[in-house]
Design an enzyme around this catalytic site. Structure first.
Site, PDB file in Angstrom:
ATOM      1  N   LYS A   1       0.814  -1.217   0.000  1.00 34.66           N
ATOM      2  CA  LYS A   1       0.000   0.000   0.000  1.00 34.66           C
ATOM      3  C   LYS A   1       0.850   1.270   0.000  1.00 34.66           C
ATOM      4  O   LYS A   1       0.433   2.288  -0.545  1.00 34.66           O
ATOM      5  CB  LYS A   1      -0.916   0.013   1.224  1.00 34.66           C
ATOM      6  CG  LYS A   1      -2.058  -0.984   1.158  1.00 34.66           C
ATOM      7  CD  LYS A   1      -3.086  -0.596   0.108  1.00 34.66           C
ATOM      8  CE  LYS A   1      -3.840   0.664   0.489  1.00 34.66           C
ATOM      9  NZ  LYS A   1      -4.865   1.006  -0.520  1.00 34.66           N
ATOM     10  N   ARG A   2       2.032   1.197   0.588  1.00 33.76           N
ATOM     11  CA  ARG A   2       2.846   2.420   0.659  1.00 33.76           C
ATOM     12  C   ARG A   2       3.335   2.860  -0.722  1.00 33.76           C
ATOM     13  O   ARG A   2       3.738   4.001  -0.907  1.00 33.76           O
ATOM     14  CB  ARG A   2       4.025   2.229   1.610  1.00 33.76           C
ATOM     15  CG  ARG A   2       5.060   1.240   1.155  1.00 33.76           C
ATOM     16  CD  ARG A   2       6.099   1.000   2.251  1.00 33.76           C
ATOM     17  NE  ARG A   2       7.066  -0.014   1.877  1.00 33.76           N
ATOM     18  CZ  ARG A   2       8.163   0.218   1.181  1.00 33.76           C
ATOM     19  NH1 ARG A   2       8.416   1.447   0.773  1.00 33.76           N
ATOM     20  NH2 ARG A   2       9.013  -0.753   0.893  1.00 33.76           N
TER      21      ARG A   2
END
Length: 465
Positions: free
Chosen positions: A241-242
């Protein structure tokens, strides 16, 4: 032989981008060969599998245009068949009942950890008489794996890979409660579905050696395997997700077109010269698993966004209008009636030239559904000087006398600029601010025509007031 591939996700979470690429490669490979693409939902983990995750997987595949040729098979419905094959292996002498207790198994793990070895079963029940079984212990069934030689896989992507059989222990194929293990169930399902090619992520490669041993023990034909390298972030780390969006429906929400995403995923690890834009039919004609590289791919969101912009400009205007109207319908600050919808439709040819995502396209079209008085972006407000407001009053009078078609509007604006000694941009920029509340829009003549006489003049006079 009819080529049959399958995509087999577990419904324990979202359909991630890596899974979507695996599904795409399976789909293209089967289509290229004139075969079939199947879907199996591997929901044997009953505690973590959810109906919602299954729905998301099916919705994501449908959005990508990767629908299977048959109804999905749910692995959980085939437990009896998995158990049947486990018992057949038992009858063949290729498997055995293991009565090791939980305490014994824990001791084996702890001993291996102390010796800094991978945990493994020591085979204590492999050749032991079941009559010696302790009371009250329900047995698991373990595969009697070969101990000599090697297990070799001629992988279509990774090349020839091999492992010494001495490194593989006797895996459980049927638990003591009668439920099948994942590795065993996959083999039975692939065999019964007549899968000819197993195309999946290379995180499954170590599983393949064990699964090949089940095929061999049953005397079944072994499918060809192709293990795809992982997708990493731009920094080389595992995609997460980052790095940005990772689930398929997240990309949909962010305004990417499915054909653009599929085109991008196709080029992640597979190549055909320097060609970047490859449509579905062309991809089917070109795709060969032999062209997939072994190195991990890196997700480049900027490149995906650029590619999406190319597909937006090529997309059908009516389709884009529908997409934009759906996105604008959720915005409480807009008045989206049939008139505004017609404005969006009329201006779409110009709007799509300036956008790279559907979100950006909808944002750029939002001014068409606003009502007077408009709110102005700071840069637009700065253009509306006292001098500009006088100009707008004169321009409004001149435009009112036209038939409000784009050619007539363009001629009127050029005539006014020439008559007053101004450049066209000096007229168009404050006019654009008055009409849209911003400093960007499609051509000013097309923008005026899309708004229509009454709305355009109302906005100009309001800004000039």
């Amino acid at each position: 032989m009819t080529v049959r591939t399958r995509f087999a996700p577990s419904p324990t979470g979202l359909l991630h981008i890596g899974g979507a690429r695996t599904a795409l490669f399976n789909y293209l490979f089967s289509r290229h060969a004139g075969g079939e693409f199947l879907l199996r939902i591997e929901d044997t983990d009953r505690e973590r599998s959810t109906e919602e995750a299954t729905r998301v997987i099916l919705e994501g595949l449908d959005w990508l245009g990767l629908s299977p040729d048959q109804r999905p098979i749910f692995q959980s419905t085939r437990a009896a068949r998995h158990a049947e094959v486990a018992r057949e292996l038992l009858d063949r002498g290729a498997a055995y009942r293991c009565y090791a207790s939980a305490e014994e198994l824990r001791e084996m793990r702890e001993r291996a950890m102390a010796e800094k070895q991978p945990p493994r079963y020591d085979g204590r029940w492999r050749d032991r008489d079941p009559a010696e079984a302790p009371p009250g212990i329900a047995p698991a069934i373990r595969l009697k794996a070969p101990r000599e030689g090697e297990t070799v896989v001629d992988d279509l992507v990774q090349g020839t890979v091999r492992v010494a059989n001495a490194e593989l222990d006797d895996m459980i194929i049927l638990r003591s409660d009668g439920t099948p293990t994942y590795l065993h169930a996959v083999v039975v399902d692939d065999h019964d579905m007549a899968i000819t090619h197993v195309i999946r992520g290379d995180d499954h490669l170590t599983n393949t050696f064990r699964q090949v041993q089940i095929y061999q023990a049953m005397g079944w034909e072994i499918p060809r395997f192709a293990h795809l390298p992982m997708i990493h972030g731009a920094d080389g780390a595992k995609l997460s997700k980052r790095h940005g969006a990772v689930s398929v429906l997240e990309f949909r929400e962010q305004g990417f077109l499915p054909e653009a995403l599929c085109n991008y995923l196709l080029r992640l690890g597979w190549g055909h010269g320097d060609v970047e834009v490859i449509g579905r039919e062309e991809a089917i004609g070109l795709f060969d698993i032999a062209d997939v590289g072994r190195a991990p791919s890196r997700m480049d969101y900027a490149k995906l966004t650029h590619l999406n912009g190319i597909y937006l400009r090529q997309a059908d205007d009516e389709r884009l209008t529908s997409e934009v109207l759906q996105r604008l319908a959720h915005r409480p600050d807009l008045s989206l009636g049939s008139i505004a919808a017609e404005r969006v439709r009329a201006l779409m040819p110009g709007l799509k030239e300036r956008a790279k995502t559907l979100v950006e396209l909808a944002d750029n079209a939002a001014f068409l559904a606003r009502t007077v008085p408009l709110s102005f972006e700071p840069k637009a407000a700065a253009l509306l000087t006292p001098e500009a407001k006088l100009l707008l009053r004169d321009v409004a009078a001149g435009l009112a006398a036209t038939d409000f078609t784009a050619p007539a509007l363009d001629a009127a604006l050029r005539g006014y600029a020439e008559a007053t000694g101004r450049k066209l941009g000096q007229v168009a920029q404050p006019l654009r601010a008055a009409l849209t509340g911003s400093t960007t829009s499609p051509g000013i003549d097309a923008t005026l025509a899309a708004l229509g006489r009454e709305e355009a003049l109302t906005r100009i006079r309001a800004a000039a007031a």
